[in-house]
Scaffold this active site. Structure first.
Site, PDB file in Angstrom:
ATOM      1  N   ARG A  42       1.009  -1.440   0.152  1.00  0.00           N
ATOM      2  CA  ARG A  42      -0.059   0.102   0.122  1.00  0.00           C
ATOM      3  C   ARG A  42       0.460   0.665  -0.473  1.00  0.00           C
ATOM      4  O   ARG A  42       2.285   1.030   0.034  1.00  0.00           O
ATOM      5  CB  ARG A  42      -1.166  -0.167   1.056  1.00  0.00           C
ATOM      6  CG  ARG A  42      -1.775  -1.295   1.135  1.00  0.00           C
ATOM      7  CD  ARG A  42      -2.898  -0.733   2.324  1.00  0.00           C
ATOM      8  NE  ARG A  42      -3.796   0.377   1.936  1.00  0.00           N
ATOM      9  CZ  ARG A  42      -5.022   0.486   2.905  1.00  0.00           C
ATOM     10  NH1 ARG A  42      -5.170  -0.058   3.211  1.00  0.00           N
ATOM     11  NH2 ARG A  42      -4.937   1.414   2.100  1.00  0.00           N
ATOM     12  N   ALA A  56       3.905   1.267   2.227  1.00  0.00           N
ATOM     13  CA  ALA A  56       5.216   0.738   2.126  1.00  0.00           C
ATOM     14  C   ALA A  56       5.685   1.890   0.968  1.00  0.00           C
ATOM     15  O   ALA A  56       7.380   2.001   1.406  1.00  0.00           O
ATOM     16  CB  ALA A  56       4.781  -0.786   1.326  1.00  0.00           C
ATOM     17  N   HIS A  57       5.655   2.252   0.143  1.00  0.00           N
ATOM     18  CA  HIS A  57       5.891   3.269  -1.254  1.00  0.00           C
ATOM     19  C   HIS A  57       6.229   4.590  -0.554  1.00  0.00           C
ATOM     20  O   HIS A  57       7.159   5.154  -1.174  1.00  0.00           O
ATOM     21  CB  HIS A  57       4.778   3.421  -2.113  1.00  0.00           C
ATOM     22  CG  HIS A  57       4.442   2.557  -3.296  1.00  0.00           C
ATOM     23  ND1 HIS A  57       3.368   1.446  -2.272  1.00  0.00           N
ATOM     24  CD2 HIS A  57       4.360   2.562  -4.621  1.00  0.00           C
ATOM     25  CE1 HIS A  57       3.595   0.779  -3.348  1.00  0.00           C
ATOM     26  NE2 HIS A  57       3.986   1.425  -3.930  1.00  0.00           N
ATOM     27  N   ARG A  58       5.565   5.067   0.555  1.00  0.00           N
ATOM     28  CA  ARG A  58       6.263   6.524   1.484  1.00  0.00           C
ATOM     29  C   ARG A  58       7.723   6.014   2.255  1.00  0.00           C
ATOM     30  O   ARG A  58       8.927   6.146   2.186  1.00  0.00           O
ATOM     31  CB  ARG A  58       5.326   6.877   1.814  1.00  0.00           C
ATOM     32  CG  ARG A  58       5.253   8.044   3.053  1.00  0.00           C
ATOM     33  CD  ARG A  58       5.046   8.728   3.182  1.00  0.00           C
ATOM     34  NE  ARG A  58       4.105   7.671   4.602  1.00  0.00           N
ATOM     35  CZ  ARG A  58       4.978   7.601   5.654  1.00  0.00           C
ATOM     36  NH1 ARG A  58       5.426   7.998   5.560  1.00  0.00           N
ATOM     37  NH2 ARG A  58       4.261   6.552   6.646  1.00  0.00           N
TER      38      ARG A  58
END
Length: 135
Positions: free
Chosen positions: A39, A42-44
């Site tokens: 989500r 996790a990317h951030r």
């Protein structure tokens, strides 16, 4: 690995850049193998904080999803349910995320709409594809 059978494109993880050649907008693609949910957090964390993902997604697929999990014994978890989420929140991280992780396929349920040029640049420079579930 990629197979083309009776007009169907079947991708099996792990996936190479070569496997993605020939896939066009509008193609129906079947995905076999393992896939990791991932989500916006996790990317951030990976892009802004430099934190590694807990699993290696290089040459694999991620699913932009909101899983519901139940803790079990011995640091194990049970997947209760999982549902797709849009990729809009992840768009600003996609280029760096793909470049850093080596992920080849992202699956969600809505078209990315924010910055098409950035998304297109990501497709070209880091060899990945974005698959969308039909609504």
């Amino acid at each position: 690995m990629v197979e083309r059978i009776n007009g169907k494109t079947i991708l099996t993880t792990p996936i190479s850049a070569e496997d993605l050649k020939g896939i066009k907008i509008g193609d129906i693609v079947y995905l076999n193998g393992s896939m990791t949910t991932c989500r916006d957090v996790a990317h951030r964390r990976l892009v802004e904080e430099g934190r590694e993902l807990p699993v290696d997604v290089r040459n694999n697929a991620i699913f932009h999803a909101g899983p519901i999990i139940r803790p079990l014994e011995n640091d194990k978890f049970e997947m209760v349910s999982v549902g797709p989420t849009t990729s809009m929140r992840m768009e600003k991280f996609e280029y760096e995320f793909v470049k850093e992780t080596g992920v080849r396929v992202m699956v969600d349920h809505a078209k990315q709409v924010g910055q098409p040029l950035g998304v297109f640049e990501t497709f070209i420079t880091v060899s990945y594809t974005h698959l969308t579930l039909p609504t």
